[in-house]
Write a protein that holds these residues in place. Structure first.
Motif, PDB file in Angstrom:
ATOM      1  N   PRO A  63       0.827  -1.209   0.000  1.00  0.00           N
ATOM      2  CA  PRO A  63       0.000   0.000   0.000  1.00  0.00           C
ATOM      3  C   PRO A  63       0.866   1.265   0.000  1.00  0.00           C
ATOM      4  O   PRO A  63       1.591   1.531   0.940  1.00  0.00           O
ATOM      5  CB  PRO A  63      -0.809  -0.112   1.302  1.00  0.00           C
ATOM      6  N   ARG A  64       0.795   2.038  -1.073  1.00  0.00           N
ATOM      7  CA  ARG A  64       1.628   3.230  -1.215  1.00  0.00           C
ATOM      8  C   ARG A  64       1.330   4.299  -0.169  1.00  0.00           C
ATOM      9  O   ARG A  64       2.205   5.050   0.208  1.00  0.00           O
ATOM     10  CB  ARG A  64       1.438   3.842  -2.594  1.00  0.00           C
ATOM     11  N   ARG A  65       0.105   4.370   0.300  1.00  0.00           N
ATOM     12  CA  ARG A  65      -0.255   5.430   1.247  1.00  0.00           C
ATOM     13  C   ARG A  65       0.551   5.328   2.539  1.00  0.00           C
ATOM     14  O   ARG A  65       0.720   6.298   3.241  1.00  0.00           O
ATOM     15  CB  ARG A  65      -1.740   5.426   1.535  1.00  0.00           C
ATOM     16  N   TYR A  66       1.060   4.149   2.859  1.00  0.00           N
ATOM     17  CA  TYR A  66       1.870   3.972   4.069  1.00  0.00           C
ATOM     18  C   TYR A  66       3.353   4.205   3.808  1.00  0.00           C
ATOM     19  O   TYR A  66       4.135   4.219   4.746  1.00  0.00           O
ATOM     20  CB  TYR A  66       1.683   2.567   4.646  1.00  0.00           C
ATOM     21  N   GLN A  71       4.885   6.871   2.562  1.00  0.00           N
ATOM     22  CA  GLN A  71       5.352   8.256   2.559  1.00  0.00           C
ATOM     23  C   GLN A  71       6.395   8.469   3.653  1.00  0.00           C
ATOM     24  O   GLN A  71       6.171   8.136   4.813  1.00  0.00           O
ATOM     25  CB  GLN A  71       4.184   9.210   2.745  1.00  0.00           C
TER      26      GLN A  71
END
Length: 91
Positions: free
Chosen positions: A4-7, A9
């Motif tokens: 999951p890219r949102r995590y 950052q």
């Protein structure tokens, strides 16, 4: 693996701890300070590891993710490299 890219950052490392059984990956954000109660990527005298740390009686106790005791070190023996901001488990 689908990550999951949102995590991701602020993440610099994607790490698998070889000393921990299972297929778990950790998103690691750089951190130079030892943080009590946090899961961190550490350089120890034995090598690199991802463990939860607790300060106790002037020493740092390391624990596996299942809260089983792993080892105890003096603060000067450990070099913090980052904090685990997300654990990803293969299910």
């Amino acid at each position: 693996w689908t990550l999951p890219r949102r995590y991701a950052q602020g993440v610099k490392y994607l790490v698998k701890d070889q000393l921990t059984p299972g297929n778990e990956l950790y998103f690691i954000r750089p951190e130079n300070n030892l943080l009590d109660g946090q899961t961190m990527l550490l350089k120890t005298p034995e090598g690199y590891t991802v463990k939860k740390i607790y300060f106790q009686d002037g020493k740092i106790r390391l624990y596996h993710p299942n809260n089983q005791f792993f080892a105890e070190f003096f603060p000067q023996q450990l070099r913090p490299l980052g904090i685990a901001i997300r654990k990803i488990t293969d299910v």
